[in-house]
Scaffold this motif. Sequence first.
Motif, PDB file in Angstrom:
ATOM      1  N   UNK A  24      29.648  45.896  40.498  1.00 57.92           N
ATOM      2  CA  UNK A  24      30.536  46.997  40.863  1.00 57.92           C
ATOM      3  C   UNK A  24      31.981  46.533  40.979  1.00 57.92           C
ATOM      4  N   UNK A  25      32.173  45.330  41.505  1.00 60.39           N
ATOM      5  CA  UNK A  25      33.532  44.807  41.653  1.00 60.39           C
ATOM      6  C   UNK A  25      34.136  44.468  40.293  1.00 60.39           C
ATOM      7  N   UNK A  26      33.327  43.911  39.397  1.00 53.80           N
ATOM      8  CA  UNK A  26      33.827  43.441  38.104  1.00 53.80           C
ATOM      9  C   UNK A  26      33.940  44.582  37.097  1.00 53.80           C
ATOM     10  N   UNK A  27      33.210  45.671  37.314  1.00 53.11           N
ATOM     11  CA  UNK A  27      33.130  46.741  36.315  1.00 53.11           C
ATOM     12  C   UNK A  27      34.494  47.261  35.845  1.00 53.11           C
ATOM     13  N   UNK A  28      35.477  47.487  36.722  1.00 52.11           N
ATOM     14  CA  UNK A  28      36.769  47.989  36.221  1.00 52.11           C
ATOM     15  C   UNK A  28      37.468  47.043  35.248  1.00 52.11           C
ATOM     16  N   UNK A  29      37.121  45.768  35.304  1.00 47.49           N
ATOM     17  CA  UNK A  29      37.786  44.783  34.442  1.00 47.49           C
ATOM     18  C   UNK A  29      36.812  44.154  33.455  1.00 47.49           C
ATOM     19  N   UNK A  30      35.636  44.776  33.260  1.00 50.64           N
ATOM     20  CA  UNK A  30      34.579  44.130  32.484  1.00 50.64           C
ATOM     21  C   UNK A  30      35.018  43.854  31.046  1.00 50.64           C
ATOM     22  N   UNK A  31      35.628  44.849  30.387  1.00 49.11           N
ATOM     23  CA  UNK A  31      36.049  44.641  29.001  1.00 49.11           C
ATOM     24  C   UNK A  31      37.130  43.573  28.906  1.00 49.11           C
ATOM     25  N   UNK A  32      38.061  43.601  29.859  1.00 46.44           N
ATOM     26  CA  UNK A  32      39.105  42.588  29.843  1.00 46.44           C
ATOM     27  C   UNK A  32      38.558  41.189  30.045  1.00 46.44           C
ATOM     28  N   UNK A  33      37.624  41.036  30.998  1.00 42.56           N
ATOM     29  CA  UNK A  33      37.016  39.729  31.229  1.00 42.56           C
ATOM     30  C   UNK A  33      36.213  39.273  30.014  1.00 42.56           C
ATOM     31  N   UNK A  34      35.501  40.221  29.386  1.00 43.92           N
ATOM     32  CA  UNK A  34      34.702  39.867  28.211  1.00 43.92           C
ATOM     33  C   UNK A  34      35.596  39.379  27.072  1.00 43.92           C
ATOM     34  N   UNK A  35      36.665  40.128  26.792  1.00 41.78           N
ATOM     35  CA  UNK A  35      37.580  39.720  25.723  1.00 41.78           C
ATOM     36  C   UNK A  35      38.281  38.407  26.064  1.00 41.78           C
ATOM     37  N   UNK A  36      38.597  38.210  27.350  1.00 39.17           N
ATOM     38  CA  UNK A  36      39.220  36.951  27.758  1.00 39.17           C
ATOM     39  C   UNK A  36      38.279  35.779  27.529  1.00 39.17           C
TER      40      UNK A  36
END
Length: 363
Positions: A24-36
């Motif tokens: 839940x905490x990571x979900x807002x940034x999930x795509x950004x973290x994945x691409x990073x």
Amino acid sequence: MATDLVARRVFAGLIVLSIFLLALVVRPFAKGFFLAAVLAGALYGVHKRLTRAFRGRASISAGLLCFGVIVALLLPLTGFTAFLVSEAVDGMRFIQETIRTEGVEGLTERLPGPVRNLAERMMDRLQVEELRLDEKLQEQVSTQGGTAAKAVTGVVAATGSFAFQTVMMLIAFFFFLVDGKRLVEWLEKVSPLKSGQTEEILLEFRLVATSVLVSSVATAGVQSVAALVGYLIARVPVPFFFAAVTFFLALIPAIGAAVVCFAAAGILLITGHQWMALFLAVWGVVVVGLVDNIVKPLLVKRGLDMHGGIVFFALLGGLAMFGTVGLLLGPLIVAFFLALIRIYERDYGRSAAQPSAPATPPT
């Protein structure tokens, strides 16, 4: 006093709960973290060489790579988006001002020849003066001003959200480069898998991500060259500008390179070059559009131990299921499955389970 089995079950439940809350905490940034993570894996070799060049200063190397990502990808895309929004606003303002001062006839006089003739014939049939079309158009443009303002506001909001996600991705990219090695070592240490298996899976991910990124850039280059040939044949104005736009839009699967060919064909059509417009539209579909489906799987396959047909359907399936990011997720999911099968066959399969043959006693 709780038994050891109950304690283990409770602890396992707490781990599951913590993973859910972490998601839940990571979900807002999930795509950004994945691409990073994907970019960090693909550029880790470059990062190591730069770190050695800067005498072990990993932060400087990571900062330079972050700056390179901004210059190479984000600035051209942002500038092109801002250009489109600005041109759309200026065009709407020009139409509104022309209709207010000169009426519909003044607007039609500014159109290219073939379009102007068609518009004049339509106006003659509609009997503009009797229907008071000037007043109706002015009223319509005035009433749509609020809608246009809302549309521009929506574009600005979407751009702000994209910029925020991009900043988060760059921050994560920086830390993945600086501390990526320690993160992999920590995952290898805490993973319940056998020694070396976690690192092997992560290495497979890195190979797939690198192959997909390199193939995407190379395919965009091939598509832009193919489109440039069509632009030169069709005598499109400023063909090299259109080729540059084709390259950047080819990196965005949701848009694609063929869209630029259609836009250029539309320009040729309204300026009276119907046959060249038809040629360019067909060229965009047959040549430029199909290059992506042929060249990209071949380039991805070169860096992977994977059948070309599997790569093709992994790319299309990932795109259909997850959107643009699916072009990375599709091959990664398939590679993850194949890596698990290979590890299981090697470490737990029949070959690993077969006992070694006893030595033959001497006679």
